[in-house]
Scaffold this motif. Structure first.
Motif, short mmCIF file in Angstrom:
data_model
loop_
_atom_site.label_atom_id
_atom_site.label_comp_id
_atom_site.label_asym_id
_atom_site.label_seq_id
_atom_site.Cartn_x
_atom_site.Cartn_y
_atom_site.Cartn_z
N GLU A 31 -1.67 6.51 -17.22
CA GLU A 31 -1.12 7.41 -16.20
C GLU A 31 -1.55 6.95 -14.82
O GLU A 31 -2.67 6.49 -14.63
N PHE A 32 -0.66 7.10 -13.87
CA PHE A 32 -0.97 6.74 -12.49
C PHE A 32 -1.18 8.03 -11.68
O PHE A 32 -0.24 8.76 -11.44
N LYS A 33 -2.44 8.26 -11.32
CA LYS A 33 -2.80 9.51 -10.62
C LYS A 33 -2.29 9.51 -9.19
O LYS A 33 -2.09 8.47 -8.58
N SER A 34 -2.16 10.73 -8.66
CA SER A 34 -1.82 10.95 -7.25
C SER A 34 -0.48 10.36 -6.82
O SER A 34 -0.32 9.96 -5.67
N ALA A 35 0.45 10.30 -7.74
CA ALA A 35 1.77 9.75 -7.39
C ALA A 35 2.62 10.79 -6.66
O ALA A 35 2.45 11.99 -6.87
N ARG A 81 0.84 -1.21 0.00
CA ARG A 81 0.00 0.00 0.00
C ARG A 81 0.87 1.25 0.00
O ARG A 81 0.56 2.24 -0.66
N LYS A 82 1.97 1.21 0.74
CA LYS A 82 2.89 2.36 0.77
C LYS A 82 3.49 2.57 -0.62
O LYS A 82 3.67 3.71 -1.07
N PHE A 83 3.80 1.48 -1.27
CA PHE A 83 4.34 1.56 -2.64
C PHE A 83 3.34 2.27 -3.56
O PHE A 83 3.70 3.14 -4.35
N VAL A 84 2.07 1.89 -3.42
CA VAL A 84 1.02 2.50 -4.27
C VAL A 84 0.90 4.00 -3.96
O VAL A 84 0.75 4.82 -4.87
N GLU A 85 1.00 4.36 -2.68
CA GLU A 85 0.95 5.79 -2.32
C GLU A 85 2.06 6.56 -3.01
O GLU A 85 1.88 7.67 -3.49
N LYS A 86 3.23 5.95 -3.04
CA LYS A 86 4.40 6.61 -3.60
C LYS A 86 4.32 6.74 -5.13
O LYS A 86 4.59 7.79 -5.69
N TRP A 87 3.91 5.65 -5.77
CA TRP A 87 3.96 5.61 -7.23
C TRP A 87 2.61 5.86 -7.90
O TRP A 87 2.51 5.90 -9.13
N GLY A 138 -1.76 5.70 -8.63
CA GLY A 138 -2.75 4.72 -9.10
C GLY A 138 -3.71 4.36 -7.99
O GLY A 138 -3.59 4.85 -6.86
N GLU A 139 -4.67 3.52 -8.35
CA GLU A 139 -5.76 3.25 -7.39
C GLU A 139 -5.90 1.77 -7.08
O GLU A 139 -6.99 1.27 -6.86
N LEU A 140 -4.79 1.05 -7.08
CA LEU A 140 -4.88 -0.39 -6.81
C LEU A 140 -5.34 -0.62 -5.37
O LEU A 140 -4.73 -0.13 -4.43
N GLU A 141 -6.42 -1.37 -5.23
CA GLU A 141 -6.86 -1.77 -3.88
C GLU A 141 -6.23 -3.12 -3.57
O GLU A 141 -6.18 -4.00 -4.44
N LYS A 196 16.06 9.49 -14.08
CA LYS A 196 15.52 10.76 -13.60
C LYS A 196 14.16 10.51 -12.95
O LYS A 196 13.23 10.02 -13.59
N VAL A 197 14.09 10.83 -11.67
CA VAL A 197 12.84 10.67 -10.92
C VAL A 197 12.51 12.00 -10.31
O VAL A 197 13.38 12.63 -9.70
N ILE A 198 11.27 12.47 -10.49
CA ILE A 198 10.90 13.75 -9.87
C ILE A 198 9.86 13.53 -8.77
O ILE A 198 9.09 12.57 -8.81
N ARG A 199 9.89 14.43 -7.81
CA ARG A 199 8.90 14.39 -6.73
C ARG A 199 7.76 15.32 -7.13
O ARG A 199 7.99 16.46 -7.54
N ILE A 200 6.53 14.83 -7.05
CA ILE A 200 5.38 15.63 -7.47
C ILE A 200 4.98 16.55 -6.33
O ILE A 200 4.86 16.13 -5.18
N GLU A 201 4.75 17.84 -6.69
CA GLU A 201 4.32 18.81 -5.67
C GLU A 201 2.97 18.39 -5.10
O GLU A 201 2.12 17.88 -5.82
N GLN A 202 2.76 18.71 -3.84
CA GLN A 202 1.50 18.36 -3.18
C GLN A 202 0.30 18.94 -3.96
O GLN A 202 -0.71 18.27 -4.14
#
Ligand code: SAM
Length: 193
Positions: A158-162, A50-56, A58-61, A174-180
């Protein structure tokens, strides 16, 4: 198109830790909306996933269910189709057109096993499907099946809310951090849709 749910049977905490993690990551990356784990209860693995999904994104339950037969029963009552991936099944090229037609109208549950799959699973499945009639792995079988079902469209999704996003490079990383704020926008869009 219907929803895609993956059911992972027979998880064993010690032996399958890595493989089940890979089944979850593969289900997510290849477009499943939910994964249900059965076998030994492994809350730590679920928390990490679940933490992985929060980070990357998408909406996988992800959830655990001890009784896989109950999952199958409920899925059937809701009119969903069950595809069990097994080396002994009908080879994918011979059945994929029919499965794509069905998926246009119905939700599909894709079942993968670990060591020993109970015989009952073969009987309750609507389709027993092989990804070639050669033994390999649940991860390979799942990835290939989901890719064929969706004809590659899942690869550009696309994976939303990453929190993190990879910017493709010819060479290097290259990995970027998405602004809140951007994350919030993604979430609002999700709620509207
Ligand atoms: N011998 C086990 C049994 O009772 O069926 C299967 C072991 S296999 C390592 C674990 C899982 O990988 C299977 O349950 C199946 O879901 C998947 N799998 C392996 N090879 C496959 C193939 N060629 N086609 C489809 N699924 C496969």
């Amino acid at each position: 198109m219907g929803k895609i749910v993956v059911l992972r049977l027979g998880h064993r905490i010690v032996r399958d830790k890595r493989l089940t993690t890979h089944v979850i990551l593969t289900a997510r990356a290849y477009g499943a909306g939910e994964i249900i784990l059965s076998g030994e209860r492994d809350d730590r693995l679920i928390d990490r996933a679940r933490k992985f999904v929060e980070k990357w994104g998408g909406e996988l339950e992800i959830r655990y269910e001890e009784d896989w037969k109950k999952i199958i029963r409920e899925w059937r009552e809701k009119g969903g189709v069950i595809v069990h991936l097994t080396v002994y099944g009908i080879n994918l090229p011979d059945i994929i057109d029919e499965l794509r037609r069905i998926w246009r109208e119905k939700d599909v549950m894709v079942v993968v096993g670990s060591e020993k799959v109970p015989r009952e699973m073969y009987v309750v499945a609507d389709y027993n499907v092989a990804v070639s009639n050669q033994p390999h792995s649940e991860v390979a079988a799942l990835a290939t099946f989901l890719d064929w079902l969706q004809e590659g469209r899942e690869l550009t999704r696309e994976f939303k809310s990453a929190e993190l996003r990879i910017i493709p490079q010819k060479c290097g990383k290259k990995v970027i951090r998405i602004e809140q704020s951007e994350k919030d926008k993604d979430m609002e869009n999700n709620e509207d849709s």
